[in-house]
Design a protein around this motif. Structure first.
Motif, PDB file in Angstrom:
ATOM      1  N   GLY A  36       4.196   8.603  -1.138  1.00  0.00           N
ATOM      2  CA  GLY A  36       5.104   7.551  -1.565  1.00  0.00           C
ATOM      3  C   GLY A  36       5.453   6.554  -0.477  1.00  0.00           C
ATOM      4  N   THR A  37       5.048   6.841   0.777  1.00  0.00           N
ATOM      5  CA  THR A  37       5.312   5.901   1.872  1.00  0.00           C
ATOM      6  C   THR A  37       4.633   4.570   1.580  1.00  0.00           C
ATOM      7  N   GLU A  38       5.365   3.485   1.817  1.00  0.00           N
ATOM      8  CA  GLU A  38       4.868   2.142   1.511  1.00  0.00           C
ATOM      9  C   GLU A  38       4.713   1.310   2.780  1.00  0.00           C
ATOM     10  N   VAL A  39       3.614   0.572   2.853  1.00  0.00           N
ATOM     11  CA  VAL A  39       3.388  -0.394   3.932  1.00  0.00           C
ATOM     12  C   VAL A  39       2.946  -1.702   3.282  1.00  0.00           C
ATOM     13  N   THR A  40       3.491  -2.827   3.740  1.00  0.00           N
ATOM     14  CA  THR A  40       3.072  -4.138   3.257  1.00  0.00           C
ATOM     15  C   THR A  40       2.205  -4.799   4.318  1.00  0.00           C
ATOM     16  N   VAL A  41       1.058  -5.308   3.927  1.00  0.00           N
ATOM     17  CA  VAL A  41       0.120  -5.913   4.879  1.00  0.00           C
ATOM     18  C   VAL A  41      -0.268  -7.317   4.421  1.00  0.00           C
ATOM     19  N   GLY A  42      -0.692  -8.141   5.384  1.00  0.00           N
ATOM     20  CA  GLY A  42      -1.225  -9.465   5.060  1.00  0.00           C
ATOM     21  C   GLY A  42      -0.182 -10.480   4.677  1.00  0.00           C
ATOM     22  N   THR A  43       1.035 -10.356   5.224  1.00  0.00           N
ATOM     23  CA  THR A  43       2.122 -11.257   4.826  1.00  0.00           C
ATOM     24  C   THR A  43       2.162 -12.553   5.630  1.00  0.00           C
ATOM     25  N   GLY A  44       1.384 -12.625   6.698  1.00  0.00           N
ATOM     26  CA  GLY A  44       1.390 -13.839   7.509  1.00  0.00           C
ATOM     27  C   GLY A  44       0.725 -15.008   6.798  1.00  0.00           C
ATOM     28  N   PRO A  45       0.978 -16.227   7.258  1.00  0.00           N
ATOM     29  CA  PRO A  45       0.391 -17.418   6.626  1.00  0.00           C
ATOM     30  C   PRO A  45      -1.131 -17.336   6.569  1.00  0.00           C
ATOM     31  N   GLY A  46      -1.686 -17.456   5.372  1.00  0.00           N
ATOM     32  CA  GLY A  46      -3.133 -17.490   5.208  1.00  0.00           C
ATOM     33  C   GLY A  46      -3.855 -16.181   5.439  1.00  0.00           C
TER      34      GLY A  46
ATOM     35  N   PHE B 286      -4.661   6.205  -2.365  1.00  0.00           N
ATOM     36  CA  PHE B 286      -3.624   5.193  -2.204  1.00  0.00           C
ATOM     37  C   PHE B 286      -3.435   4.445  -3.516  1.00  0.00           C
ATOM     38  N   VAL B 287      -2.282   3.788  -3.636  1.00  0.00           N
ATOM     39  CA  VAL B 287      -2.039   2.857  -4.731  1.00  0.00           C
ATOM     40  C   VAL B 287      -1.705   1.510  -4.126  1.00  0.00           C
TER      41      VAL B 287
ATOM     42  N   GLY C 224       4.601   6.788 -11.836  1.00  0.00           N
ATOM     43  CA  GLY C 224       5.199   8.073 -12.181  1.00  0.00           C
ATOM     44  C   GLY C 224       5.101   9.152 -11.129  1.00  0.00           C
ATOM     45  N   VAL C 225       4.370   8.935 -10.039  1.00  0.00           N
ATOM     46  CA  VAL C 225       4.240   9.946  -8.997  1.00  0.00           C
ATOM     47  C   VAL C 225       5.020   9.497  -7.762  1.00  0.00           C
ATOM     48  N   ALA C 226       5.963  10.311  -7.324  1.00  0.00           N
ATOM     49  CA  ALA C 226       6.701  10.096  -6.071  1.00  0.00           C
ATOM     50  C   ALA C 226       7.298   8.692  -5.964  1.00  0.00           C
ATOM     51  N   GLY C 227       7.668   8.123  -7.097  1.00  0.00           N
ATOM     52  CA  GLY C 227       8.260   6.791  -7.090  1.00  0.00           C
ATOM     53  C   GLY C 227       7.276   5.662  -6.843  1.00  0.00           C
ATOM     54  N   ILE C 228       5.988   5.968  -6.839  1.00  0.00           N
ATOM     55  CA  ILE C 228       4.970   4.937  -6.611  1.00  0.00           C
ATOM     56  C   ILE C 228       4.810   4.112  -7.880  1.00  0.00           C
ATOM     57  N   PRO C 229       4.944   2.782  -7.798  1.00  0.00           N
ATOM     58  CA  PRO C 229       4.870   1.957  -9.006  1.00  0.00           C
ATOM     59  C   PRO C 229       3.440   1.804  -9.512  1.00  0.00           C
TER      60      PRO C 229
ATOM     61  N   VAL D 227       0.862  -1.185   0.000  1.00  0.00           N
ATOM     62  CA  VAL D 227       0.000   0.000   0.000  1.00  0.00           C
ATOM     63  C   VAL D 227       0.897   1.233   0.000  1.00  0.00           C
ATOM     64  N   TYR D 228       0.678   2.126  -0.963  1.00  0.00           N
ATOM     65  CA  TYR D 228       1.459   3.357  -1.071  1.00  0.00           C
ATOM     66  C   TYR D 228       0.542   4.553  -0.831  1.00  0.00           C
ATOM     67  N   PHE D 229       1.002   5.476   0.016  1.00  0.00           N
ATOM     68  CA  PHE D 229       0.219   6.677   0.275  1.00  0.00           C
ATOM     69  C   PHE D 229       0.396   7.645  -0.887  1.00  0.00           C
ATOM     70  N   TYR D 230      -0.725   8.014  -1.522  1.00  0.00           N
ATOM     71  CA  TYR D 230      -0.698   8.899  -2.690  1.00  0.00           C
ATOM     72  C   TYR D 230      -0.955  10.356  -2.297  1.00  0.00           C
ATOM     73  N   GLY D 231      -1.966  10.573  -1.430  1.00  0.00           N
ATOM     74  CA  GLY D 231      -2.241  11.945  -1.015  1.00  0.00           C
ATOM     75  C   GLY D 231      -3.526  12.066  -0.224  1.00  0.00           C
ATOM     76  N   SER D 232      -3.805  13.284   0.253  1.00  0.00           N
ATOM     77  CA  SER D 232      -5.012  13.530   1.038  1.00  0.00           C
ATOM     78  C   SER D 232      -5.407  14.993   0.947  1.00  0.00           C
ATOM     79  N   THR D 233      -6.711  15.225   0.855  1.00  0.00           N
ATOM     80  CA  THR D 233      -7.255  16.583   0.933  1.00  0.00           C
ATOM     81  C   THR D 233      -8.211  16.704   2.116  1.00  0.00           C
ATOM     82  N   ALA D 234      -8.272  15.680   2.949  1.00  0.00           N
ATOM     83  CA  ALA D 234      -9.264  15.629   4.027  1.00  0.00           C
ATOM     84  C   ALA D 234      -8.897  16.541   5.197  1.00  0.00           C
ATOM     85  N   ALA D 235      -9.908  17.194   5.742  1.00  0.00           N
ATOM     86  CA  ALA D 235      -9.712  17.948   6.986  1.00  0.00           C
ATOM     87  C   ALA D 235      -9.632  16.990   8.169  1.00  0.00           C
ATOM     88  N   ASN D 236     -10.379  15.894   8.086  1.00  0.00           N
ATOM     89  CA  ASN D 236     -10.365  14.890   9.159  1.00  0.00           C
ATOM     90  C   ASN D 236      -9.037  14.136   9.179  1.00  0.00           C
TER      91      ASN D 236
END
Length: 206
Positions: free
Chosen positions: A86-96, A166-167, A137-142, A50-59
């Motif tokens: 462009g910050t990246e987080v990987t989720v769901g890598t555990g078995p199953g 997000f991407v 092409g944006v912030a190194g996000i693939p 998961v790559y953070f693309y941007g935000s316009t939210a006040a919340n």
């Protein structure tokens, strides 16, 4: 307009059309309308990026990834006001946790409630996710799937789907038509050469 000029004009139109066809449909183009719901699926075992693309939210919001088949929930990740593009987080890598072919739902969690990219999972029964192809092409996000999320209930939402964006890689959306592949662009090039050949022969014969 002579034949050469007509041919060059057609080539220009073809080039622009190819460029537009390849362009990502970002941001969402139908502000104020609920986006069509798009089913998304994991393409392999072992999680998604998961790559953070941007935000316009006040919340202050976070995002979650949920696997419908296994019940895996990533928990809250990538807070929108403190995460760099462009910050990246990987989720769901555990078995199953996330398996190839599993359906995934994306949530936005903020002070107004918990809303999802599938209406049946949203607290107001409305789709809060916009999903489209992203070619990179944006912030190194693939390249991957772009997901824009709305963080307000349907009664007060502007439905522009850019509160948090997000991407995701390792995820597919079969119902979205693909952007032109290199093969398609090669066909365009072949057609271009053919048009030039015809124009040259007719010009020389004139």
């Amino acid at each position: 307009m002579n034949l050469v000029a007509k041919t060059l004009s057609l080539l220009a139109v073809a080039a622009v059309s190819a460029s537009l066809a390849k362009a990502d449909a970002i941001p969402y183009g139908n502000t104020g309308q609920v986006a069509p719901e798009v089913a998304t699926f994991a393409t392999s075992n072992g999680g998604v990026n998961v790559y953070f693309y941007g935000s316009t939210a006040a919340n202050s919001d976070t995002v979650r990834v949920y696997d419908v088949q296994t019940g895996y929930n990533s928990g809250d990740i990538l807070p929108n006001h403190t995460t760099a593009q462009g910050t990246e987080v990987t989720v769901g890598t555990g078995p199953g946790q996330i398996n190839a072919g599993d359906q995934l739902v994306f949530f936005i969690n903020g002070p107004a409630g918990l809303f999802a990219s599938a209406a049946s999972y949203s607290s107001d029964n409305v789709n809060h996710g916009y999903v489209t192809n992203y070619t990179g092409g944006v912030a190194g996000i693939p390249a991957g799937l772009f997901v824009g999320l709305e963080d307000l209930p349907s009664s007060s939402s502007d439905f522009n789907y850019n509160d948090d964006t997000f991407v995701f890689t390792g995820v597919s959306a079969p119902s979205i038509s693909a952007t032109p592949e290199p093969g398609s662009l090669a066909l365009l090039g072949t057609g271009t050469l053919s048009l030039l050949g015809v124009a040259r022969r007719r010009f020389l014969a004139a």
